[in-house]
Design a protein around this motif. Structure first.
Motif, mmCIF file in Angstrom:
data_model
loop_
_atom_site.group_PDB
_atom_site.id
_atom_site.type_symbol
_atom_site.label_atom_id
_atom_site.label_comp_id
_atom_site.label_asym_id
_atom_site.label_seq_id
_atom_site.Cartn_x
_atom_site.Cartn_y
_atom_site.Cartn_z
ATOM 1 N N SER A 284 0.811 -1.225 0.000
ATOM 2 C CA SER A 284 0.000 0.000 0.000
ATOM 3 C C SER A 284 0.840 1.269 0.000
ATOM 4 O O SER A 284 0.393 2.310 -0.455
ATOM 5 C CB SER A 284 -0.936 -0.001 1.211
ATOM 6 O OG SER A 284 -0.205 -0.290 2.392
ATOM 7 N N ALA A 285 2.081 1.200 0.493
ATOM 8 C CA ALA A 285 2.917 2.405 0.560
ATOM 9 C C ALA A 285 3.450 2.809 -0.811
ATOM 10 O O ALA A 285 4.052 3.871 -0.934
ATOM 11 C CB ALA A 285 4.080 2.193 1.538
ATOM 12 N N GLN A 286 3.274 1.973 -1.809
ATOM 13 C CA GLN A 286 3.819 2.281 -3.142
ATOM 14 C C GLN A 286 2.721 2.225 -4.205
ATOM 15 O O GLN A 286 2.736 1.368 -5.096
ATOM 16 C CB GLN A 286 4.951 1.280 -3.461
ATOM 17 C CG GLN A 286 6.106 1.382 -2.469
ATOM 18 C CD GLN A 286 7.088 0.227 -2.556
ATOM 19 O OE1 GLN A 286 6.772 -0.854 -3.061
ATOM 20 N NE2 GLN A 286 8.300 0.455 -2.059
ATOM 21 N N PRO A 287 1.783 3.172 -4.116
ATOM 22 C CA PRO A 287 0.626 3.114 -5.026
ATOM 23 C C PRO A 287 1.016 3.218 -6.499
ATOM 24 O O PRO A 287 0.370 2.601 -7.345
ATOM 25 C CB PRO A 287 -0.230 4.311 -4.588
ATOM 26 C CG PRO A 287 0.690 5.196 -3.818
ATOM 27 C CD PRO A 287 1.702 4.298 -3.186
ATOM 28 N N ASP A 288 2.084 3.981 -6.801
ATOM 29 C CA ASP A 288 2.461 4.136 -8.206
ATOM 30 C C ASP A 288 2.777 2.786 -8.831
ATOM 31 O O ASP A 288 2.502 2.540 -10.000
ATOM 32 C CB ASP A 288 3.694 5.045 -8.334
ATOM 33 C CG ASP A 288 3.351 6.478 -7.976
ATOM 34 O OD1 ASP A 288 2.143 6.756 -7.816
ATOM 35 O OD2 ASP A 288 4.276 7.286 -7.829
ATOM 36 N N LYS A 289 3.370 1.935 -8.003
ATOM 37 C CA LYS A 289 3.839 0.631 -8.490
ATOM 38 C C LYS A 289 2.759 -0.439 -8.324
ATOM 39 O O LYS A 289 2.672 -1.358 -9.122
ATOM 40 C CB LYS A 289 5.054 0.257 -7.634
ATOM 41 C CG LYS A 289 6.164 -0.460 -8.358
ATOM 42 C CD LYS A 289 7.411 -0.444 -7.494
ATOM 43 C CE LYS A 289 8.068 -1.790 -7.413
ATOM 44 N NZ LYS A 289 9.106 -1.828 -6.373
ATOM 45 N N HIS A 290 1.962 -0.337 -7.262
ATOM 46 C CA HIS A 290 1.152 -1.496 -6.878
ATOM 47 C C HIS A 290 -0.349 -1.270 -6.840
ATOM 48 O O HIS A 290 -1.071 -2.118 -6.314
ATOM 49 C CB HIS A 290 1.638 -2.006 -5.513
ATOM 50 C CG HIS A 290 3.009 -2.595 -5.563
ATOM 51 N ND1 HIS A 290 3.290 -3.735 -6.286
ATOM 52 C CD2 HIS A 290 4.179 -2.202 -5.008
ATOM 53 C CE1 HIS A 290 4.575 -4.027 -6.163
ATOM 54 N NE2 HIS A 290 5.146 -3.098 -5.401
ATOM 55 N N ARG A 291 -0.856 -0.160 -7.403
ATOM 56 C CA ARG A 291 -2.299 0.060 -7.292
ATOM 57 C C ARG A 291 -3.117 -1.116 -7.844
ATOM 58 O O ARG A 291 -4.029 -1.598 -7.166
ATOM 59 C CB ARG A 291 -2.720 1.385 -7.920
ATOM 60 C CG ARG A 291 -4.115 1.827 -7.450
ATOM 61 C CD ARG A 291 -4.575 3.142 -8.085
ATOM 62 N NE ARG A 291 -3.657 4.241 -7.833
ATOM 63 C CZ ARG A 291 -3.611 4.943 -6.690
ATOM 64 N NH1 ARG A 291 -4.437 4.646 -5.708
ATOM 65 N NH2 ARG A 291 -2.738 5.915 -6.550
ATOM 66 N N PRO A 292 -2.793 -1.632 -9.028
ATOM 67 C CA PRO A 292 -3.621 -2.740 -9.545
ATOM 68 C C PRO A 292 -3.550 -3.987 -8.662
ATOM 69 O O PRO A 292 -4.503 -4.759 -8.593
ATOM 70 C CB PRO A 292 -3.011 -3.039 -10.913
ATOM 71 C CG PRO A 292 -2.166 -1.851 -11.258
ATOM 72 C CD PRO A 292 -1.723 -1.258 -9.967
ATOM 73 N N ASP A 293 -2.436 -4.167 -7.955
ATOM 74 C CA ASP A 293 -2.309 -5.341 -7.090
ATOM 75 C C ASP A 293 -3.279 -5.279 -5.911
ATOM 76 O O ASP A 293 -3.690 -6.320 -5.385
ATOM 77 C CB ASP A 293 -0.878 -5.451 -6.551
ATOM 78 C CG ASP A 293 0.122 -5.688 -7.673
ATOM 79 O OD1 ASP A 293 -0.201 -6.493 -8.577
ATOM 80 O OD2 ASP A 293 1.205 -5.076 -7.657
ATOM 81 N N MET A 294 -3.622 -4.062 -5.492
ATOM 82 C CA MET A 294 -4.533 -3.924 -4.358
ATOM 83 C C MET A 294 -5.890 -4.542 -4.723
ATOM 84 O O MET A 294 -6.447 -5.340 -3.973
ATOM 85 C CB MET A 294 -4.692 -2.457 -3.957
ATOM 86 C CG MET A 294 -3.379 -1.701 -3.703
ATOM 87 S SD MET A 294 -2.137 -2.579 -2.701
ATOM 88 C CE MET A 294 -2.897 -2.525 -1.095
ATOM 89 N N MET A 295 -6.423 -4.182 -5.908
ATOM 90 C CA MET A 295 -7.720 -4.718 -6.322
ATOM 91 C C MET A 295 -7.639 -6.226 -6.552
ATOM 92 O O MET A 295 -8.542 -6.968 -6.159
ATOM 93 C CB MET A 295 -8.194 -3.989 -7.591
ATOM 94 C CG MET A 295 -9.546 -4.426 -8.111
ATOM 95 S SD MET A 295 -10.879 -4.448 -6.855
ATOM 96 C CE MET A 295 -11.583 -2.814 -7.077
ATOM 97 N N ARG A 296 -6.533 -6.677 -7.136
ATOM 98 C CA ARG A 296 -6.383 -8.131 -7.376
ATOM 99 C C ARG A 296 -6.421 -8.885 -6.048
ATOM 100 O O ARG A 296 -7.031 -9.962 -5.944
ATOM 101 C CB ARG A 296 -5.049 -8.425 -8.070
ATOM 102 C CG ARG A 296 -5.055 -8.146 -9.571
ATOM 103 C CD ARG A 296 -3.647 -8.334 -10.157
ATOM 104 N NE ARG A 296 -3.122 -9.670 -9.911
ATOM 105 C CZ ARG A 296 -1.837 -9.966 -9.688
ATOM 106 N NH1 ARG A 296 -0.937 -8.990 -9.676
ATOM 107 N NH2 ARG A 296 -1.453 -11.206 -9.479
ATOM 108 N N CYS A 297 -5.772 -8.317 -5.040
ATOM 109 C CA CYS A 297 -5.716 -8.996 -3.759
ATOM 110 C C CYS A 297 -7.085 -8.994 -3.086
ATOM 111 O O CYS A 297 -7.503 -10.000 -2.504
ATOM 112 C CB CYS A 297 -4.649 -8.342 -2.871
ATOM 113 S SG CYS A 297 -4.161 -9.375 -1.484
ATOM 114 N N ALA A 298 -7.789 -7.869 -3.200
ATOM 115 C CA ALA A 298 -9.146 -7.791 -2.626
ATOM 116 C C ALA A 298 -10.048 -8.847 -3.286
ATOM 117 O O ALA A 298 -10.815 -9.551 -2.608
ATOM 118 C CB ALA A 298 -9.710 -6.390 -2.830
ATOM 119 N N GLN A 299 -9.921 -8.974 -4.598
ATOM 120 C CA GLN A 299 -10.765 -9.944 -5.319
ATOM 121 C C GLN A 299 -10.440 -11.380 -4.908
ATOM 122 O O GLN A 299 -11.332 -12.217 -4.753
ATOM 123 C CB GLN A 299 -10.587 -9.765 -6.830
ATOM 124 C CG GLN A 299 -11.319 -8.537 -7.338
ATOM 125 C CD GLN A 299 -10.910 -8.138 -8.741
ATOM 126 O OE1 GLN A 299 -9.817 -8.507 -9.202
ATOM 127 N NE2 GLN A 299 -11.753 -7.355 -9.399
#
Lengths: 453, 453
Positions: free
Chosen positions: A27-42
């Motif tokens: 979460s601290a690196q949104p530029d790099k990992h924003r799409p990963d957040m949604m993938r993980c939630a799903q």
């Protein structure tokens, strides 16, 4: 019977956990990992559905989405809200990892990966205990889950989410697995958490980097100044020198001091495990008191000037640091945040410009050890580990716990199964497999015991 | 006549200089730039050959090669050895450059690029003055050139090279263009240089990064400790507190203090150009004394912990800094190097391990203002700039100058044409074009005047 179920499902369960870990939800690196957040939630949504919830939703926030799930068995029964987080700390520095941080590996009976403990591994324990209870038709109360994606950056969206969804989140108690035990064979329940305040400071000297020969000695060097500002915060006695800092700090109560004395603690072993010769902390307190009951000031990062190979003779224009304080009950993180900002602005020499911003913060928390859910957790632990857990105040912060209390009006029971040696937030984070299985056992028993009251 | 030659050859000359600048010969980053060092040496060899030397050689050292060149007109005539360096400082941080550091651009009458001044631009002045003298058959003394590739990392190979090639380097005086003037319309000759000592310090706390909640307050944080170690080196009065540090420092002589008073210095303008509200330095000295006559302690770089986006709550295992001292005549850099190493090892708390290594160093230098070569330089400047140059001690270090004196037994004249605003060692290094042309003029006149004595 629980162990039997675990043995039969071990491989599937591990593969499920690994599928969560493989998603680098930093979460601290949104530029790099924003799409990963949604993938993980799903992925969590899929796993909770398979585990037996009858409703699940990915709910938007101003930041990363929140996974909500529930199984309502009886509107008049009690409701337990399980909280966890699907985001993880950055894995840097990568080169210190023995195996890839986002490719879990099992070695020596441990899972090695970012999130193996904090908090994918621990939240997974909750999900699998729930699965067992549902599959064996043992659920007599309602269970709700919320998994957020911003815990590691201070849960900036969660309090607004709680305010907005008070009804949805209505519950009798909150259950969280995101803390650690004293040792694998010494179970404990966390009865207190420290608060947190976090700042970034920027010291600006000259308007561009200078040749240290032409200007050295005549112009203030922002790194030297920053070091002095930081050094002055801690006195020789280990106390924080900022006026007013201790104003609301509650002295360690005598009965708690006596409970601390019960905790087996081997200072030599502790130092050895950290590879240090001497401990450092506030005078007049022992180690357990220092990191459980007392506030502290730590620089979490510092940078400025030339940091590459070899030598460069430069007076840099700017120097930076990330500063943090752990806080204790009755210290308000907003007040301390402002106190520290005002302090640095006041003491900064006129030779530089100092800019300091609060990044995030949260309050501490204390859990009463006589409430039914705490007692159910105690018995759950005892059944799984064969030993009554000790109540312990811990030094970490889960700011949202005090927010839950404030907004939802409920207490939280902290059933954590981590160990300090799990190296959370560090390279080579890991989780002993046996603690995952024992954790599931303990949480299943918590659910069963909770119904008995 | 000199101006005419320059006007006719301007474009060719600039293209020659740019061909040097385009080679990123960064000596501090051998992993990245080793092949560039040889390319740059070869390009210098071509340019010196075209300028009129009758012998040139790329000579190996333990480090980067040295370009040697000579034109011997008469074995019984005097010999001038021109020294320069073809290596440059790292260009980081790249993002602060307005144009590419290794793609020279002319804007507002300046060349903007790493090395535009230090020392490609300035060494180029020497080469082109020599070219003029040769092409116009005015050379009455012998000229030798050495261009090294390790000046910016402290010339580690040059003293061995001098010892080994004493005969080859035999000369009556050394001429160097690698310093700056007081202002474009205020020519000056550098009569003193400070020495340098440079260290890297590594502070190790716990053997791995720790969660700042679980350990904060109970374990020494290596960043906090490093800041304290650094802060303690400088007293409130701006003096260095390390015992013995000032033992050999020569007090500013009264006659030099009076000369300093002659130098026009506008403190307000100085502060304004640096964007600072207040100066800082040793009590009892003014700015010119502070950076010319007095030693100082500057941190050139610092790093440790989490320095990325957002917040990470960590107690890092290690923290690092690059430390430097500018030294003055009679301070031996080896002695100071060891004094500081011993000091840090002595004062380091037992809660951490401190490792400190000397990276490089060199002695200061003083040039007598009554020797013939100095007087020739004075007259050369006067002819080109229409104004007699002021003798000034400067704060920078060219450690090799004192090494030349020790090994070759000759003094050096520092005919530098830079300006402090040229931002050497910084982003946006630049060189006013007119100073290149005036510099060539001044050096040509130096050669002519030198023969008159």
């Amino acid at each position: 019977m629980i162990q039997e179920y675990i043995n039969e499902n071990k491989e599937r369960m591990l593969e499920e956990l690994f599928s969560l870990i493989r998603i680098p939800s930093v979460s601290a690196q949104p530029d790099k990992h924003r799409p990963d957040m949604m993938r993980c939630a799903q992925r969590w949504q899929e796993l909770l559905t398979a585990a037996g919830v009858d409703r699940t939703e990915i709910m938007p926030t101003a930041g990363n989405p929140i996974v909500y799930a529930e199984k309502m068995v009886n509107p008049s029964a009690k409701t337990i809200l399980v909280y966890g987080h699907y985001d993880v700390m950055p894995a840097e520095p990568f080169e210190l990892w023995k195996s890839q941080p986002f490719e879990p590996e099992v070695r020596d009976g441990h899972i090695w990966a970012r999130g193996a403990d904090d908090d994918k591994g621990q939240s997974f324990i909750q999900a699998k205990a729930f699965e067992y209870i549902v599959k064996h038709d043992l659920l007599r109360h309602n269970v709700k889950f919320i998994l957020e994606g911003e815990e590691e950056i201070g849960s900036p969206s969660l309090s607004a989410f709680c305010e907005e969804h008070k009804d949805l989140l209505k519950c009798d108690v909150i259950l969280v697995s995101d803390t650690s035990m004293l040792a694998a064979d010494l179970p404990s329940l966390t009865t207190g958490l420290r608060g947190l305040a976090y700042w970034q400071i920027e010291v600006t000297g000259p308007n561009h980097d200078l040749h240290s020969g032409h200007f050295g000695g005549a112009v203030a060097n922002p790194i030297n100044v920053l070091c002095k500002l930081i050094a002055d915060v801690t006195g020789k006695d280990g106390k924080i020198t900022i006026p007013g800092f201790y104003d609301n700090v509650e002295e360690v109560p005598e009965n708690e001091r006596r409970m601390v004395e019960q905790i087996p603690f081997d200072e030599e072993k502790y130092k050895q495990s950290l590879g240090i010769d001497e401990l450092f902390g506030e005078e007049g307190y022992n180690t357990i008191e220092r990191n459980g009951f007392r506030p502290c000031f730590d620089v979490c990062g510092i940078w400025g000037g030339y940091t590459g190979e070899g030598s460069k003779t430069v007076i840099p224009s700017k120097a930076y640091a990330k500063l943090s304080c752990r806080l204790v009950p009755h210290q308000n993180h907003n007040e301390i945040g402002q106190l520290v900002v005002d302090y640095f602005k006041r003491v900064a020499p006129k030779t530089v410009k100092v800019d300091i911003q609060s990044l995030h913060g949260g309050e501490g928390y204390v859990c009463p050890i006589d409430m039914p859910a705490y007692k159910a957790a105690e018995r759950g632990f005892e059944k799984a580990f064969g030993r009554r857990p000790l109540p312990v105040r811990r030094g970490g912060s889960i700011p949202i716990i005090s927010t839950f209390e404030r907004i939802l009006g409920v207490k939280t029971v902290l059933m954590g199964f981590g160990l300090e040696s799990n190296a959370i937030h560090s390279p080579n984070e890991n989780m002993p497999l046996k603690l995952i299985w024992k954790g599931i056992d303990a949480v299943v028993n918590f659910h069963l015991e909770y119904d008995k009251d």
